[in-house]
Design a protein around this motif. Structure first.
Motif, PDB file in Angstrom:
ATOM      1  N   TYR A   1       0.799  -1.237   0.000  1.00  0.00           N
ATOM      2  CA  TYR A   1       0.000   0.000   0.000  1.00  0.00           C
ATOM      3  C   TYR A   1       0.829   1.285   0.000  1.00  0.00           C
TER       4      TYR A   1
ATOM      5  N   VAL B   1      -3.634   1.669  14.298  1.00  0.00           N
ATOM      6  CA  VAL B   1      -4.488   2.366  15.272  1.00  0.00           C
ATOM      7  C   VAL B   1      -4.954   1.442  16.395  1.00  0.00           C
TER       8      VAL B   1
ATOM      9  N   TRP C   1     -10.167   6.859  15.911  1.00  0.00           N
ATOM     10  CA  TRP C   1      -9.163   5.932  16.416  1.00  0.00           C
ATOM     11  C   TRP C   1      -7.941   6.696  16.918  1.00  0.00           C
TER      12      TRP C   1
ATOM     13  N   SER D   1      -4.109   7.054  16.744  1.00  0.00           N
ATOM     14  CA  SER D   1      -3.047   6.670  15.810  1.00  0.00           C
ATOM     15  C   SER D   1      -1.775   6.333  16.590  1.00  0.00           C
ATOM     16  N   GLU D   2      -1.264   5.116  16.390  1.00  0.00           N
ATOM     17  CA  GLU D   2      -0.090   4.658  17.132  1.00  0.00           C
ATOM     18  C   GLU D   2       1.099   4.471  16.197  1.00  0.00           C
TER      19      GLU D   2
ATOM     20  N   LEU E   1       1.154  10.394   8.953  1.00  0.00           N
ATOM     21  CA  LEU E   1       0.156   9.902   7.997  1.00  0.00           C
ATOM     22  C   LEU E   1      -0.459  11.056   7.217  1.00  0.00           C
TER      23      LEU E   1
ATOM     24  N   PRO F   1      -2.798   6.568   2.940  1.00  0.00           N
ATOM     25  CA  PRO F   1      -2.291   5.512   3.827  1.00  0.00           C
ATOM     26  C   PRO F   1      -3.382   4.502   4.183  1.00  0.00           C
ATOM     27  N   LYS F   2      -2.982   3.240   4.204  1.00  0.00           N
ATOM     28  CA  LYS F   2      -3.872   2.163   4.657  1.00  0.00           C
ATOM     29  C   LYS F   2      -3.683   2.037   6.173  1.00  0.00           C
ATOM     30  N   ILE F   3      -4.793   1.807   6.889  1.00  0.00           N
ATOM     31  CA  ILE F   3      -4.721   1.788   8.352  1.00  0.00           C
ATOM     32  C   ILE F   3      -4.973   0.380   8.893  1.00  0.00           C
TER      33      ILE F   3
ATOM     34  N   LYS G   1      -5.289  -2.336  12.275  1.00  0.00           N
ATOM     35  CA  LYS G   1      -5.655  -2.322  13.697  1.00  0.00           C
ATOM     36  C   LYS G   1      -4.552  -3.032  14.482  1.00  0.00           C
TER      37      LYS G   1
END
Lengths: 401, 401
Positions: A140, A146, A172, A174-175, A204, A215-217, A219
């Protein structure tokens, strides 16, 4: 996708001054177990084969830079390159990316690796998460990670009255770590505004605003947390202590410095303690306890006796021990200095006597006899026989060096 | 504003099933020190004079309801009323408010108190924060409390690509406690939709949408956190242990059950341990250590000797102790059974001998002699003389009961 084809680099901004945490030196330098937080964070990446370079940005303060240099040296972080950070998080990351660009150029290979961006104060990132981020970045181009929000997020007006309360199910936290193709994030940083570089908090957003890719997120798991407040250190200490083997060493032992060096240089998940710190609460931990001695047979025996005495100090009735603390495993390491048959028999008798006593406290003794590899076959057989399982009271193995 | 004029009530939703935490029984029932989290939370409010009623909503499960009832009884939470919670956070709070309305009605006073809404799993809220919320609620009618965001907050589209990244400087994490005038929040809950009752997460939003007042938002301290994950228990345990006095009791002592009852019923910030659990790592804590004995003088002396032996077990050279652990304070409590002058002289000699030894380890002994209040004046003077500061080795006081 074959992982052997992937090359990844890491940029870790660790230039924080510890302001929010109110700590000097800042929190990335605080010790967890035997080493500073930043060294734990570096190790999490360094042990992954496909990661070739780790750029760590240092605080701007000269003393803290020197401190970082000495940490990298002391803990043998061979993949690490240090570069000076800047006044904001984004500017520090950008400095890290510039440093990485020089490294890639100096190696004379035209390539576009995955670059992971992480925080210096997130030492507990696991290998699966890192590999997941790397693999998805190849697909990606930009990857975030997240966690669910713990509190509802609100905004206030200029007079501190409620303005907006966000629907928690739609947002969410974001980490880190995040992953980007190097060229994508480097060019995004080149293009973004001074305002963004000085005050932005989210890579991001920069990747999204200044590249062709959204960006693809992913979990993430609940280990993706950041050491922010002083209270977080309690969690960090508990984590380290539950993931490390405890080794109690005899400080009179000639080799105890070698053990300390070994633990440091190999980044072993081992916590070293003085023999005297052995206590019931340590013994009741789920971890296996290592009890080390390379002294003479007599000293080894007296160390074992000390161990048994420590246990008995806490209980008059042997059955009490296991009721209270459950069963424990103890590994005793003895560096045998002798290959004489008569001495080996003494070892046997001694181990048998003590392991029997330990077993009555529901503590299982596993003994490693470390000895020279020049042993004759009959001696070796004898040693192995000594350490075979005797009436269920102890087992062990011979380790040759 | 005079605080004597303010009356406040509390609603604590504690109906959670522990799903996120993956715990059965749910986390509000987990023990911290000697009592469950929910009891710590209740105590934080119960000790404030202007708070008259605390409504706690229970889980719907019958066993957990019984568990909650027994906690309220065991820890003497006299201000608490229990009512069954519902399937969502908002519905549970609403049940709590309805219960409170009945209580207010039954007392036959037409009044509109401040109602504080808090969480069962936020046991560390401090008195200043609570008073701040109460006082500001009288002024602004609805009060929220926030902390800075630790992570940037983002949203994603239906395919999990980044949709929006919020400017972290404009948003806040909404924490507890919140304060409302009872009539305002009760009527807001009456008016709000089923959708909101089932899926909403923020009381501030309900107050704002269904009343004439915009909630005022205060900035809170970093103790305003919620026990959410298993790892948070490590922080909670460290907090409890650092805010509690450690008392080591002799389990052979006839009165040790009374001490346990006293600690429970008075909600004292005291952790009780068996004498045998005394160790160097406990002694090095910043807290004062209490060492309790009501046995005979001989037993008291043997307990003191045990204490000294525990210290000496960890150090051969007395100076080592203070190098390693700094200085400690120990309070020994001795319930004197005697008023004979000759025995009092024995007490004097014994204390002097031991305190001298303790002082050589940089441990300061402070002795409380608890004795009957029927003592004659000369005996009392003698006791006080015994406990006066003797050559700097010990000091103490007489406590009459």
């Amino acid at each position: 996708m074959s992982l052997t084809k992937i090359e990844a680099c890491v940029v870790i901004p660790a230039s924080g001054s510890g302001e929010r945490y109110n700590m000097h030196p800042p929190k990335q330098f605080e010790c967890l177990g035997q080493k500073p937080i930043i060294s734990h964070t570096i190790s999490a990446f360094e042990r992954i084969d496909c990661i070739t370079h780790i750029v760590v940005t240092t605080p701007q303060d000269d003393d803290l830079q020197l401190m970082m240099e000495s940490i990298v040296k002391k803990f043998h972080h061979i993949k690490v390159h240090l570069t000076k950070g800047a006044n904001s998080r984004h500017r520090s990351i950008f400095e890290g990316l510039k440093c990485l660009k020089c490294i890639l150029k100096s190696e004379n290979i035209a390539r576009d690796p995955v670059v992971i961006i992480h925080d210096g104060v997130r030492p507990f990132v696991d290998k699966n998460t890192i590999m997941d981020v790397i693999q998805n970045t190849k697909i990606y181009k930009a990857i975030g990670i997240v966690r669910p929000l713990v509190s509802t997020v609100i905004s206030v007006d200029k007079d501190d009255f409620l303005k907006e309360s966000l629907d928690r199910s739609l947002y969410w936290a974001s980490e880190m770590p995040q992953g980007y193709m190097f060229s994508l994030i480097y060019e995004a940083y080149l293009k973004c505004s001074d305002e963004e570089l000085n005050h932005g908090t989210e890579c991001l957003k920069i990747a999204s605003d200044y590249s062709a890719f959204k960006p693809k997120i992913l979990k993430g798991g609940d280990n993706l947390w950041k050491i922010t407040y002083q209270r977080d250190m309690a969690v960090a200490r508990e984590f380290v202590s539950s993931h490390h083997l405890r080794v109690y060493i005899d400080e009179n032992d000639k080799t105890h410095c070698c053990i300390q060096d070994l633990v440091s240089s190999e980044n072993l998940n081992v916590l070293l303690f003085a023999k005297e710190e052995l206590s019931a609460s340590n013994l009741k931990s789920d971890n296996c306890l290592l009890f080390y001695s390379s002294l003479s047979l007599q000293s080894f025996e007296s160390n074992l006796s000390f161990l048994i005495k420590s246990i008995e100090n806490y209980t008059e009735d042997p059955n009490n021990w296991s009721d209270k603390y459950g069963s424990s495993n103890i590994v005793a390491i003895f560096c045998a200095q002798t290959t004489e048959m008569s001495s080996l028999n003494e070892v046997h008798t001694m181990l048998h006597r003590h392991s029997h006593k330990l077993l009555s406290h529901n503590v299982h003794l596993y003994c490693i006899i470390a000895t020279q590899s020049t042993l004759s076959e009959p001696t070796l057989r004898c040693l192995n026989k000594i350490l075979g399982d005797h009436e269920g009271t102890f087992a062990g193995q011979v380790f040759l060096f």
